[in-house]
Scaffold this motif. Structure first.
Motif, mmCIF file in Angstrom:
data_model
loop_
_atom_site.group_PDB
_atom_site.id
_atom_site.type_symbol
_atom_site.label_atom_id
_atom_site.label_comp_id
_atom_site.label_asym_id
_atom_site.label_seq_id
_atom_site.Cartn_x
_atom_site.Cartn_y
_atom_site.Cartn_z
ATOM 1 N N ASN A 1 0.756 -1.289 -0.065
ATOM 2 C CA ASN A 1 -0.264 -0.187 -0.278
ATOM 3 C C ASN A 1 0.656 1.546 -0.426
ATOM 4 O O ASN A 1 -0.012 2.179 0.200
ATOM 5 N N GLY A 2 2.232 0.832 0.105
ATOM 6 C CA GLY A 2 3.238 2.403 -0.121
ATOM 7 C C GLY A 2 3.373 2.806 0.969
ATOM 8 O O GLY A 2 3.355 4.245 1.193
ATOM 9 N N GLY A 3 2.722 2.310 2.211
ATOM 10 C CA GLY A 3 2.652 3.487 3.772
ATOM 11 C C GLY A 3 3.787 2.818 4.638
ATOM 12 O O GLY A 3 4.770 2.258 4.575
ATOM 13 N N ARG A 4 4.117 3.233 5.956
ATOM 14 C CA ARG A 4 4.924 2.949 6.616
ATOM 15 C C ARG A 4 4.541 1.674 7.673
ATOM 16 O O ARG A 4 4.055 1.366 7.554
ATOM 17 N N SER A 5 5.573 0.978 7.572
ATOM 18 C CA SER A 5 5.269 0.026 8.921
ATOM 19 C C SER A 5 5.869 0.364 10.375
ATOM 20 O O SER A 5 7.419 0.696 10.788
ATOM 21 N N ILE A 6 5.155 -0.241 11.026
ATOM 22 C CA ILE A 6 5.323 0.648 12.144
ATOM 23 C C ILE A 6 5.258 -0.312 13.492
ATOM 24 O O ILE A 6 4.017 -1.628 13.237
ATOM 25 N N ALA A 7 6.162 -1.042 13.965
ATOM 26 C CA ALA A 7 5.947 -1.372 15.783
ATOM 27 C C ALA A 7 5.932 -0.308 16.601
ATOM 28 O O ALA A 7 6.254 0.184 16.937
ATOM 29 N N LEU A 8 4.494 -1.222 16.891
ATOM 30 C CA LEU A 8 3.474 -0.298 18.163
ATOM 31 C C LEU A 8 3.387 -1.076 19.043
ATOM 32 O O LEU A 8 3.095 -1.915 19.220
ATOM 33 N N THR A 9 4.480 -0.311 20.448
ATOM 34 C CA THR A 9 4.095 -1.194 21.495
ATOM 35 C C THR A 9 3.837 -0.144 22.958
ATOM 36 O O THR A 9 3.556 0.861 22.439
ATOM 37 N N PHE A 10 4.216 -0.432 23.848
ATOM 38 C CA PHE A 10 4.452 -0.096 25.449
ATOM 39 C C PHE A 10 6.127 -0.066 25.488
ATOM 40 O O PHE A 10 6.511 -0.451 25.115
ATOM 41 N N ASP A 11 5.875 1.493 26.823
ATOM 42 C CA ASP A 11 7.501 1.392 26.814
ATOM 43 C C ASP A 11 7.606 0.909 28.333
ATOM 44 O O ASP A 11 8.904 0.168 28.254
ATOM 45 N N ILE A 12 6.623 0.529 28.503
ATOM 46 C CA ILE A 12 6.616 -0.745 29.866
ATOM 47 C C ILE A 12 5.855 -2.389 29.752
ATOM 48 O O ILE A 12 4.811 -1.492 28.423
ATOM 49 N N MET B 1 3.265 -2.918 35.523
ATOM 50 C CA MET B 1 1.640 -2.018 36.930
ATOM 51 C C MET B 1 1.148 -2.934 37.670
ATOM 52 O O MET B 1 0.553 -2.795 38.565
ATOM 53 N N PHE B 2 0.662 -4.675 36.765
ATOM 54 C CA PHE B 2 -0.368 -4.742 38.061
ATOM 55 C C PHE B 2 -0.040 -6.360 38.301
ATOM 56 O O PHE B 2 -0.779 -7.030 39.273
ATOM 57 N N ASN B 3 1.343 -6.744 37.588
ATOM 58 C CA ASN B 3 1.201 -8.150 38.519
ATOM 59 C C ASN B 3 3.237 -8.340 38.309
ATOM 60 O O ASN B 3 3.689 -9.245 38.413
ATOM 61 N N ALA B 4 3.964 -6.858 38.862
ATOM 62 C CA ALA B 4 5.062 -7.179 39.267
ATOM 63 C C ALA B 4 5.556 -7.876 40.416
ATOM 64 O O ALA B 4 6.962 -7.930 39.310
ATOM 65 N N LYS C 1 -1.615 4.973 34.566
ATOM 66 C CA LYS C 1 -2.490 3.980 35.087
ATOM 67 C C LYS C 1 -3.241 4.814 34.548
ATOM 68 O O LYS C 1 -4.523 4.157 34.481
ATOM 69 N N ASP C 2 -3.322 6.454 33.929
ATOM 70 C CA ASP C 2 -4.279 6.905 33.188
ATOM 71 C C ASP C 2 -4.212 6.632 32.093
ATOM 72 O O ASP C 2 -6.043 5.978 31.828
ATOM 73 N N SER D 1 -4.662 -12.672 17.765
ATOM 74 C CA SER D 1 -5.775 -13.726 17.998
ATOM 75 C C SER D 1 -6.784 -12.895 19.405
ATOM 76 O O SER D 1 -8.211 -13.035 19.636
ATOM 77 N N ASP D 2 -5.461 -13.563 19.676
ATOM 78 C CA ASP D 2 -5.905 -13.027 21.710
ATOM 79 C C ASP D 2 -5.753 -11.161 22.512
ATOM 80 O O ASP D 2 -5.532 -11.615 22.826
ATOM 81 N N PHE D 3 -5.406 -10.421 20.823
ATOM 82 C CA PHE D 3 -5.207 -9.305 21.233
ATOM 83 C C PHE D 3 -6.382 -8.684 22.490
ATOM 84 O O PHE D 3 -7.218 -8.921 22.250
ATOM 85 N N ARG D 4 -6.170 -8.000 23.512
ATOM 86 C CA ARG D 4 -7.031 -7.631 24.452
ATOM 87 C C ARG D 4 -6.655 -5.516 24.555
ATOM 88 O O ARG D 4 -5.223 -5.361 24.763
ATOM 89 N N PHE D 5 -7.199 -5.090 24.729
ATOM 90 C CA PHE D 5 -7.199 -3.499 24.970
ATOM 91 C C PHE D 5 -8.164 -2.646 26.376
ATOM 92 O O PHE D 5 -9.129 -3.021 26.088
ATOM 93 N N GLY D 6 -7.743 -1.774 26.562
ATOM 94 C CA GLY D 6 -8.469 -0.852 26.854
ATOM 95 C C GLY D 6 -8.091 -1.872 28.798
ATOM 96 O O GLY D 6 -7.867 -2.471 29.241
ATOM 97 N N ALA D 7 -9.200 -0.533 29.792
ATOM 98 C CA ALA D 7 -9.328 -1.012 30.921
ATOM 99 C C ALA D 7 -9.718 -2.343 31.281
ATOM 100 O O ALA D 7 -10.461 -3.274 30.943
#
Length: 307
Positions: A47-58, A63-66, A97-98, A124-130
């Motif tokens: 498609n002529g666009g960029r390829s991006i690895a989108l992730t989190f800094d941590i 945060m939840f199971n340290a 946390k926000d 296929s098991d991707f989850r997101f949000g609170a």
């Protein structure tokens, strides 16, 4: 090597426009992750666009199971490895946390800021949000109303079982290093700073470099391993003791002790990377010091002949 962008308030989210993103935590950057990233590169090329690895800094589990978390690599190592996968850019979302408290829809709105990619590739098991309330069907519904195509992939190995960081951690905990390395697509490694140890190795004529490795970065089960050590830019064969030295349990602490073959330099306070190749034996207590020395020497001989 791809640049790394931190997606804070100053980040220009127009980078996403027309791009193909692979989205995930990517702990370990294992074979499943690399397949996902290759899919993003493929649709970007088409498609002529960029390829991006989108992730989190941590890792969100920090945060939840340290207290229970055992990561395959540090956050810096994870981001650095992502830059070497062939993508055009790596974008790290600050996981606060926000942000973690966002509803699934708010999560996506805040992530892309009105600049929606052309394609988004997820597991296929991707989850997101609170509370991980958002599912792939929720993601696809949001994407349909925003002009984005979502591709959800089953990330499985030859035996049909999913390739996940959790599965790899369990293999490592059991000492199944060969199987874990197969799913990683590379040798599992630990890194750390060399510090003075207890001194028994030197007393026995078998010096070790002692790595300081935090519990979160030590998923590998206790035992003795054949490995390679990267020291001062060179790669050496090594026999490595991971965990509590049973014969010295009264004064030992959990550690990673590395006997580097054919090396006799002073590397205190230096960085070292150790790549694990084979599990040799479990930890056990020796009543006789000569038996201990003979066993360690046998492990070293195995490493010398077989690596």
């Amino acid at each position: 090597m791809a640049p790394i962008f931190k997606a804070d308030d100053s980040f220009d989210r127009s980078l996403f426009k027309g791009a193909s993103c692979a989205f995930g935590v990517f702990d370990g950057v294992h074979c499943g992750h690399r397949f996902l990233l290759s899919c993003a590169q493929q649709t970007a090329a088409e498609n002529g666009g960029r390829s991006i690895a989108l992730t989190f800094d941590i890792d969100p589990d920090e945060m939840f199971n340290a207290d229970r978390l055992r990561k395959l690599m540090s956050n810096d190592e994870r981001l650095e490895m992502l830059t070497q996968t062939g993508v055009d850019a790596v974008v790290a979302l600050p996981f606060t946390k926000d942000f973690a408290a966002s509803s699934p829809e708010e999560f996506l709105d805040r992530t892309f800021g009105g600049h929606v990619p052309a394609h988004l590739h997820v597991g296929s098991d991707f989850r997101f949000g609170a509370k991980a309330a958002g599912t792939v069907p929720d993601l696809k519904a949001w994407a349909n109303s925003h002009g984005m195509v979502v591709d959800a992939h089953d990330l499985k190995s030859e035996d049909g079982a999913p390739i996940t960081a959790t599965r790899i951690r369990k293999l490592l905990a059991a000492g199944e290093i060969v199987k874990a390395n197969h799913l990683l697509g590379r040798p599992y490694f630990m890194t750390g700073i060399v510090k003075p140890g207890r001194g028994e190795g030197a007393d026995m004529g078998i010096r070790t470099a002692n790595l300081v490795v935090g519990d979160q970065l030590r998923p590998l089960g206790d035992g003795v391993y054949a490995a390679y050590a990267d020291v001062e830019g060179k790669r050496y064969k090594a026999a490595v003791n991971v965990g509590i030295a049973a014969s010295f349990a009264d004064r030992a602490i959990a550690t990673c002790e590395v006997h580097i073959l054919d090396f006799d330099g002073d590397i205190y306070d230096q960085y070292m990377k150790v790549e694990f190749i084979e599990w040799l034996r479990p930890m056990r207590k020796f009543d006789d010091i000569q038996e201990l020395i003979a066993t360690i020497q046998g492990n070293i001989d195995w490493v010398r002949k077989n690596l």
